[in-house]
Enzyme design. Structure first.
Site, PDB file in Angstrom:
ATOM      1  N   GLU A 490       1.066  -1.179   0.088  1.00  0.00           N
ATOM      2  CA  GLU A 490      -0.086   0.109   0.060  1.00  0.00           C
ATOM      3  C   GLU A 490       0.863   1.284  -0.081  1.00  0.00           C
ATOM      4  O   GLU A 490       1.913   1.183   0.508  1.00  0.00           O
ATOM      5  CB  GLU A 490      -1.183  -0.045   1.226  1.00  0.00           C
ATOM      6  N   HIS A 513      -7.841   1.206   1.986  1.00  0.00           N
ATOM      7  CA  HIS A 513      -7.932   0.774   3.445  1.00  0.00           C
ATOM      8  C   HIS A 513      -8.577   1.633   4.445  1.00  0.00           C
ATOM      9  O   HIS A 513      -7.943   2.201   5.393  1.00  0.00           O
ATOM     10  CB  HIS A 513      -6.433   0.686   3.824  1.00  0.00           C
ATOM     11  N   ILE A 514      -9.904   1.816   4.272  1.00  0.00           N
ATOM     12  CA  ILE A 514     -10.650   2.809   4.807  1.00  0.00           C
ATOM     13  C   ILE A 514     -11.573   2.034   5.638  1.00  0.00           C
ATOM     14  O   ILE A 514     -12.554   2.776   6.128  1.00  0.00           O
ATOM     15  CB  ILE A 514     -11.195   3.722   4.033  1.00  0.00           C
ATOM     16  N   GLY A 515     -11.657   0.720   5.970  1.00  0.00           N
ATOM     17  CA  GLY A 515     -12.830  -0.057   6.727  1.00  0.00           C
ATOM     18  C   GLY A 515     -12.871   0.634   7.978  1.00  0.00           C
ATOM     19  O   GLY A 515     -14.193   0.807   8.334  1.00  0.00           O
ATOM     20  N   GLY A 516     -12.093   1.075   8.643  1.00  0.00           N
ATOM     21  CA  GLY A 516     -12.170   1.800   9.943  1.00  0.00           C
ATOM     22  C   GLY A 516     -11.928   3.099  10.064  1.00  0.00           C
ATOM     23  O   GLY A 516     -11.916   3.682  11.080  1.00  0.00           O
TER      24      GLY A 516
END
Length: 630
Positions: A490, A513-516
């Site tokens: 990434e 990578h924005i799940g959280g």
């Protein structure tokens, strides 16, 4: 014979948080329409005098003339000032009571309000040197005693020459008049006190910057109310951690540096040298090489769920506790998974792309409801189990598989093998952790076992999936749609290009990578992780640490707490107790927890002990780290 030490302490913005004349002006002018203008003028004059840009005698004259105060206002001022004593002064009240003879309050302010404040802390009235107001027959303040040396320029210097103190003299203050004592050669050191106000012109001339009174005591090896000055704890926060996390550390008194991006290994090796607390997210790798350069590191905060980016074993070898946020962003990840499942089954990624190209494709082809579909959850931890509940409430049939025995929630069905789950469900969602054993855990064999025309989501870890084979399955149509939030490689920052063979494939949702990464989740994480680290620093508690033996300790009261971290080898505990017995230490409480690598012993002892006991405890073989809490 030891030389006597004198501490010459300023009053305004040092002993107290405020300038008393400014506060008196606020009180005296209540109800006046021109109050704000006059108060502003008084403060402007105060600042110029403290910085040395105007004559102090002129400043005092101007401010008293602007006051229009009466003797009846002074009790109100004293009451207010009692609530405005500097935090570190309040914290170290015991020092003033024990060293009252050695503390001199020297101020260009006025005894009328200074004496009632400082004497409550054990300072002798005879050790207070300040100006005195004069009053008219009606009690109005009409001036001050002009014969007092403190009423004129270089007043503190003149007074110090008269006092002829025999011993070492340390001046603590925020103003230029305090520095003048040192400049005249009448003090050993000048500490620029910056807890309440930082005057750069003054601080630049100081022998030492004192962000708190704790710092003065620490440097002079005198007893403090806390274990060490909090300003000596340096915090480095990487990867754009939510500002609430920074604010919590700053409020605690720590020195905080923030960097918006991740750092590579070499950058971090250099940056970490004097860092006490490190905060990272998922892109920064904390390796053994980096830790070899971490001379002062006490704790690491992973502002995320995973800790696979951290060498936990190497941290443990160095006595560094690691904390993460295992629950704070679970809801955010689950909501993204639910949203992507709905979008993929409705074929929305392709529909939206077509619309942006001007194509109107109104059709129900390849568009399905989620109700009645079978969702397979791989990994039934905090996120997987919450996804299970929400998916079931939407009418989905939930199946799950986990290597560890987990109790089903609601009507979820447990599968006894991964193959059983993959052969059964319409949608597969991965929620496995970042342990090394999970590398490439989902590859050719697993994709081939999925039903033709099924859907796939990975919001867990990038390295757990065989990306090239997923690409092949998407191109062939075997996998009808996918959502991928995490990747083997990434970008370190938003300025780097995202390069992946997954780009530009049909019915594929790619997210960075924005799940959280919701504001709620990031704020929750930024609240949880710092609180756990601060608790560890202040009390020794390791509850919720991912690598340390977990201990939840009682509050420390009327004792000193000795924290001893050592390699888990036989005989260390006996040696610790042998040292304590040798020095006839009375143990108030003792707590021990071990894991395979380290032992963690906490001993609460009576306050009176010889310093040699500390030296002997540090010298015990296999000691990793030792510290004291007061």
């Amino acid at each position: 014979m030891k030389r006597k030490k004198y501490f010459i302490i300023d009053f305004d913005s040092t002993f107290t948080k405020v300038e008393a004349l400014d506060e008196l002006c606020e009180i005296a002018l209540v109800g006046r329409p021109d109050k704000d203008a006059i108060v502003g003028k008084v403060r402007e004059i105060t600042d110029k005098a403290m910085e040395g840009s105007i004559s102090f005698a002129d400043a005092l004259e101007q401010r008293v003339n602007l006051l229009e105060a009466n003797s009846s206002h002074l009790p109100l001022l004293v009451s207010k000032l009692k609530t405005k004593v500097s935090d570190s002064i309040v914290r170290n009240e015991a020092f003033f009571r024990q060293n009252g003879d050695d503390v001199i309050i020297m101020s260009n302010g006025f005894k009328d309000f200074i004496v009632p404040i400082v004497t409550e802390y054990g300072v002798l009235e005879s050790n207070v040197y300040a100006n005195s107001f004069t009053f008219d027959e009606e009690g109005n303040i009409n001036g001050f005693d002009r014969n007092n040396p403190l009423a004129g320029d270089n007043g503190k210097v003149k007074l110090m020459k008269e006092l002829k103190l025999d011993g070492d003299v340390f001046v603590i203050g925020d103003g230029y008049t305090d520095y003048q004592i040192r400049e005249a050669g009448l003090a050993n050191q000048f500490y620029a006190f910056t807890e309440n106000v930082n005057r750069e012109q003054v601080a630049s001339k100081a022998d030492h910057i004192a962000p708190s009174f704790d710092e003065v005591l620490y440097v002079n090896k005198l007893p403090m109310a806390i274990s060490y000055p909090k300003n000596r704890i340096n915090v480095l926060l990487l990867e754009n951690i939510h500002e609430k996390g920074r604010d919590i550390f700053v409020r605690e008194g720590y020195q905080v540096e923030t960097v918006s991006s991740a750092m590579d290994e070499d950058e971090l090796c250099e940056a970490i040298k004097d860092v006490s607390i490190l905060g990272i997210r998922s892109k920064t790798n904390l390796t053994k090489k980096v830790l070899e350069n971490a001379n002062r590191l006490m704790a690491v905060g992973a502002f995320c769920i995973g800790t696979n980016q951290i060498d936990l074993e190497a941290c443990l070898d160095k006595g560094i506790a690691v904390f993460n946020a295992p629950f704070s962003n679970t809801r955010s990840v689950v909501e993204l998974a639910i949203g992507e499942i709905i979008m993929l089954l409705r074929n929305l990624p392709d529909k939206m792309a077509s619309m942006h190209k001007g194509s109107w494709d109104k059709s129900a082809k390849d568009s399905y409801e989620v109700r009645g579909k079978k969702l397979g959850i791989v990994g039934y931890g905090n996120i997987g189990s919450q996804l299970s509940v929400l998916a079931e409430s939407m009418g989905m049939d939930v199946y799950y598989y986990d290597m560890v025995e987990k109790l089903a929630l609601g009507n979820a069905t447990k599968c006894y093998s991964l193959k059983e789950l993959l052969n059964t469900v319409d949608i597969v969602s991965l929620h496995v952790d970042g342990r090394l054993e999970n590398k490439m855990v989902f590859g050719k064999e697993e994709f081939d076992q999925m039903k033709e025309g099924s859907y796939f989501l990975n919001l867990s870890r990038g390295f757990v999936v065989d990306i090239p084979y997923l690409v092949e399955k998407l191109k062939s149509g075997w996998i009808k749609g996918a959502g991928v939030d995490v990747f083997p490689k990434e970008p370190k920052s938003n300025n780097e290009e995202f390069d992946s063979e997954l780009r530009n494939l049909p019915n594929l949702i790619l997210t960075p990578h924005i799940g959280g990464s919701t504001l709620e989740a990031q704020e929750n994480i930024a609240d949880f992780v710092p609180s756990k680290i601060i608790e560890y620093v202040n009390t020794g508690n390791t509850f919720n640490s991912v690598n340390f033996p977990n201990l939840q300790l009682p509050k420390l009261t009327n004792a000193h707490r000795l924290l001893h971290i050592h390699k888990n080898v036989s005989g260390v505990m006996a040696k610790i107790n042998s040292v304590l017995a040798k020095h006839e230490i009375n143990i108030v409480g003792q707590y021990l927890k071990t894991n395979e690598q380290v032992g963690y012993v906490i001993t609460d002892i009576d306050k009176k002990y010889h310093r040699d006991v500390i030296k002997d405890l540090k010298a015990i073989e296999n000691t990793i780290k030792f510290r004291i809490l007061y």
